[in-house]
Design an enzyme around this catalytic site. Structure first.
Site, mmCIF file in Angstrom:
data_model
loop_
_atom_site.group_PDB
_atom_site.id
_atom_site.type_symbol
_atom_site.label_atom_id
_atom_site.label_comp_id
_atom_site.label_asym_id
_atom_site.label_seq_id
_atom_site.Cartn_x
_atom_site.Cartn_y
_atom_site.Cartn_z
ATOM 1 N N GLU A 24 4.381 -4.862 9.133
ATOM 2 C CA GLU A 24 2.891 -4.602 8.600
ATOM 3 C C GLU A 24 2.338 -5.568 8.491
ATOM 4 O O GLU A 24 1.110 -6.266 8.036
ATOM 5 C CB GLU A 24 3.091 -3.414 7.278
ATOM 6 N N HIS A 26 10.399 -4.481 4.967
ATOM 7 C CA HIS A 26 10.965 -2.436 4.592
ATOM 8 C C HIS A 26 11.449 -2.129 5.621
ATOM 9 O O HIS A 26 11.208 -2.333 7.285
ATOM 10 C CB HIS A 26 10.456 -1.590 3.456
ATOM 11 N N HIS A 66 1.002 -1.344 0.399
ATOM 12 C CA HIS A 66 -0.333 0.543 0.122
ATOM 13 C C HIS A 66 0.475 1.604 -0.478
ATOM 14 O O HIS A 66 0.787 2.207 0.099
ATOM 15 C CB HIS A 66 -0.884 -0.058 1.117
ATOM 16 N N HIS A 90 -1.326 6.183 8.523
ATOM 17 C CA HIS A 90 -0.042 7.067 8.655
ATOM 18 C C HIS A 90 -0.419 7.879 9.581
ATOM 19 O O HIS A 90 0.803 8.630 9.107
ATOM 20 C CB HIS A 90 0.511 6.799 7.578
#
Lengths: 133, 280
Positions: free
Chosen positions: B240, B193, B12, B59
């Site tokens: 995530e 990541h 995303h 976020h």
């Protein structure tokens, strides 16, 4: 009063955004959260220092904001997603920040990332069942 | 009764939204990543769900750090996207299904998941980009949505084991709803990541592939890891990946693998598309 230690504290080159960090950087993150709104962004642009004062952003944090030192902002514990709201419109991408952390150029940082692409199709074919173009 | 047809996963990250916005899908950097969505799009078109439940993390658009719910469920008839401060153009509002959402909230609560209910909820790129990657960019969305936000930003965040259990409870909640709805679950975010620190730029292709394999066939495998271990292997933002387990938990144990796609790097991440279908 003590901040307890965590299993993740010794992961090299890694700063986990936990209570200790979030507590210390609360005011700057709160200020950056307002940057979701155009009116707040323009109010900030007119007088960054006064805008910091309004949110209790002081000391080193305030220096970072006024001097647009986004990397130091992260080092001090500002959250990356909130930092992006001030940095990206001013020409510093998240990749620029990542590269700066490593002391390399953004191009070198991107080249390192691209190394993950090498031999990918072969690796996936070995595991099996992957779409491969 | 409502029925879960299947689930799928998608990255995303903001760069996906930017690539769509600037029509870069066939540029060399992006081609393999976006082309790999083809079979997922075909499956979704055929599945033709009435509602998608989108598991994602906010976020810093809807939730600030002052009040950070671990699990937050949208319980409204409409969800707006909005300016996130760095330039992605807000998308058309997403229709919700309040009755369905409130049923899920009640059922989750009965199953001891004390969920935060949101009657207003701005949805950010974490929610929007997977929908755009799969449905395109539309003025009117062809499907209703239920946002389910998981805190992956401010630690402590829920464990992989907890997310898998939430998925199982979500599955029971959905399949006890009296209306004949076809439902698909999106698990978004990941894979490995890390955006900051001297270890920024970490991608762990081997771990990503193992996650795809195991989440498809043996999701309990993922619950052996603490969040510290996941971050050590997959980077801080790689955490995530726990959201994939919410999707997986809602599906049958023997869900069939329809499609697997992995690409790295996309921006700073390893990106996986996994499509699983429940046995009818």
């Amino acid at each position: 009063m003590v901040w307890k230690t965590h299993d993740y504290d010794d992961i090299p080159g890694t700063y986990v955004f936990d209570g200790k960090v979030a507590h210390a950087s609360y005011n700057i993150n709160k200020m950056l959260f307002t940057f979701n709104t155009e009116e707040c962004r323009s109010e900030f642009d007119k007088d960054p220092s006064a805008y910091c004062d309004k949110f209790g952003v002081t000391g080193e944090f305030k220096d970072c904001v006024v001097n647009k030192d986004f990397l130091k902002m992260l080092r001090l514990g500002c959250n990356i997603y909130f930092m992006a709201k001030i940095a990206i419109p001013r020409g510093t991408s998240v990749q620029d920040a990542g590269a700066a952390f490593q002391g390399i150029t953004t191009e070198e940082f991107q080249a390192k990332l691209l190394k993950n692409r090498e031999g990918l199709e072969e690796r996936l074919a070995k595991v099996g069942g992957y779409w491969n173009g | 009764m409502a029925r879960i047809i299947g689930g799928l996963t998608s990255s995303h990250i903001p760069a996906v939204g930017n690539a769509i916005e600037h029509n870069l899908q066939q540029e060399p950097y992006w081609k393999r990543f976006f082309d790999g969505y083809g079979p997922a799009k075909d499956w979704l078109k055929k599945a033709d769900p009435d509602v998608i439940v989108v598991v994602y993390n906010d976020h810093g658009l809807n939730f600030f750090l002052d009040k950070m719910p671990t699990f937050a469920l949208g319980c409204a008839d409409i969800y707006h996207n909005a300016d996130e401060g760095w330039g992605l153009k807000p998308q058309a509002p997403f229709p919700g299904d309040a009755q369905f959402s409130w049923h899920i909230a009640e059922s989750l609560m009965e199953q001891e998941f004390d969920i935060c209910m949101c009657q207003e909820m701005l949805v950010d790129h974490g929610f929007v980009n997977p929908i755009r990657a799969l449905y395109g960019t539309l003025e009117k969305w062809p499907v209703k949505t239920v946002p389910l936000a998981v805190n992956t930003v401010q630690h402590p965040v829920p464990t992989a084991a907890r997310c898998l259990k939430l998925g199982k409870a979500l599955g029971k909640a959905i399949e006890s709803y009296p209306e004949d709805l076809k439902v698909v679950i999106f698990g978004t975010g990941g894979l490995s990541h890390q955006l900051q620190g001297e270890r920024a730029g970490l991608i762990n292709v081997d771990f990503d592939i193992e996650c795809i394999e195991k989440i498809a066939t043996e999701p309990e495998w993922m619950t052996q890891f603490s969040n510290s271990e996941i971050m050590r292997l997959a980077g801080t933002e790689g955490i995530e990946t726990i959201m994939w387990l919410v999707m997986r938990g809602a599906l049958q144990d023997d869900a069939k693998i329809i499609h697997k796609h992995y690409h790295a790097p996309i921006s700073n991440t390893g990106a996986g598309v996994l499509v699983l279908e429940n046995q009818s």
